[in-house]
Scaffold this active site. Structure first.
Site, short mmCIF file in Angstrom:
data_model
loop_
_atom_site.label_atom_id
_atom_site.label_comp_id
_atom_site.label_asym_id
_atom_site.label_seq_id
_atom_site.Cartn_x
_atom_site.Cartn_y
_atom_site.Cartn_z
N GLY A 41 -13.18 23.81 20.92
CA GLY A 41 -13.84 25.09 21.16
C GLY A 41 -13.63 26.06 20.01
N CYS A 42 -12.43 26.10 19.45
CA CYS A 42 -12.12 27.02 18.35
C CYS A 42 -12.86 26.61 17.08
CB CYS A 42 -10.62 27.08 18.12
SG CYS A 42 -9.72 27.68 19.58
N THR A 43 -13.00 25.31 16.88
CA THR A 43 -13.74 24.83 15.71
C THR A 43 -15.21 25.23 15.83
OG1 THR A 43 -12.21 22.99 15.38
CG2 THR A 43 -14.41 22.76 14.41
N GLY A 46 -15.62 29.01 15.26
CA GLY A 46 -15.52 29.34 13.84
C GLY A 46 -16.76 28.90 13.07
#
Length: 151
Positions: A41-43, A46
């Site tokens: 999710g963070c990838t 970003g």
């Protein structure tokens, strides 16, 4: 906290820099807090900010991603994903505490403390104008960009 001037803070960031809020006056600041480098999710989040970065810059905005990860982890994540913006390391949680993003969460059925995915837009005078908390990644960066363009 909304529509109030934020206290100044400084955070170590990637590329051998530090991010100081007061040095950004005159620009719109987009700060997104995310739980952990190199997680799915963070990838994706970003990458979404990366893909719209030129439009954020054209709108007079600077983007900063913040998590509790180390600068070394941030440098690897930034390089691997070709992020054109800096990532701030908040290992002592001082900035996370300022924005109240540390929450009790459930991870694989266990309670743990972590960063609640959140984004904040600060205007050219250092005043907090918008916040999103507990957000979903899909479409979020575009929603933030649309708001930035309205300022």
């Amino acid at each position: 906290m909304l529509d109030t001037k934020l206290p100044d803070f400084t955070l170590p960031a990637t590329s051998g820099t530090s991010f100081r809020l007061s040095e950004q006056y005159g620009k719109i600041v987009v700060i997104y807090f995310y739980p952990k480098d190199s997680t799915p999710g963070c990838t994706t989040e970003g990458q979404n900010f990366r893909d719209l970065h030129d439009q954020f810059v054209a709108a007079g905005a600077v983007v900063l991603g913040i998590s509790r990860d180390s600068l070394k982890a941030h440098e690897n994540f930034k390089a691997k994903q070709s992020f054109p913006f800096e990532l701030g390391s908040d290992a002592d949680e001082a900035v996370c505490t300022l924005f109240d993003v540390i929450k009790q969460k459930m991870m694989y059925g266990k309670a743990c403390r972590g960063i609640e995915r959140s984004t904040f837009v600060i205007d050219r005078d250092g005043v907090l104008r918008r916040e999103w908390r507990g957000l979903k990644v899909a479409g979020h960066a575009q929603e933030v960009l649309d708001f930035v363009k309205s300022l």
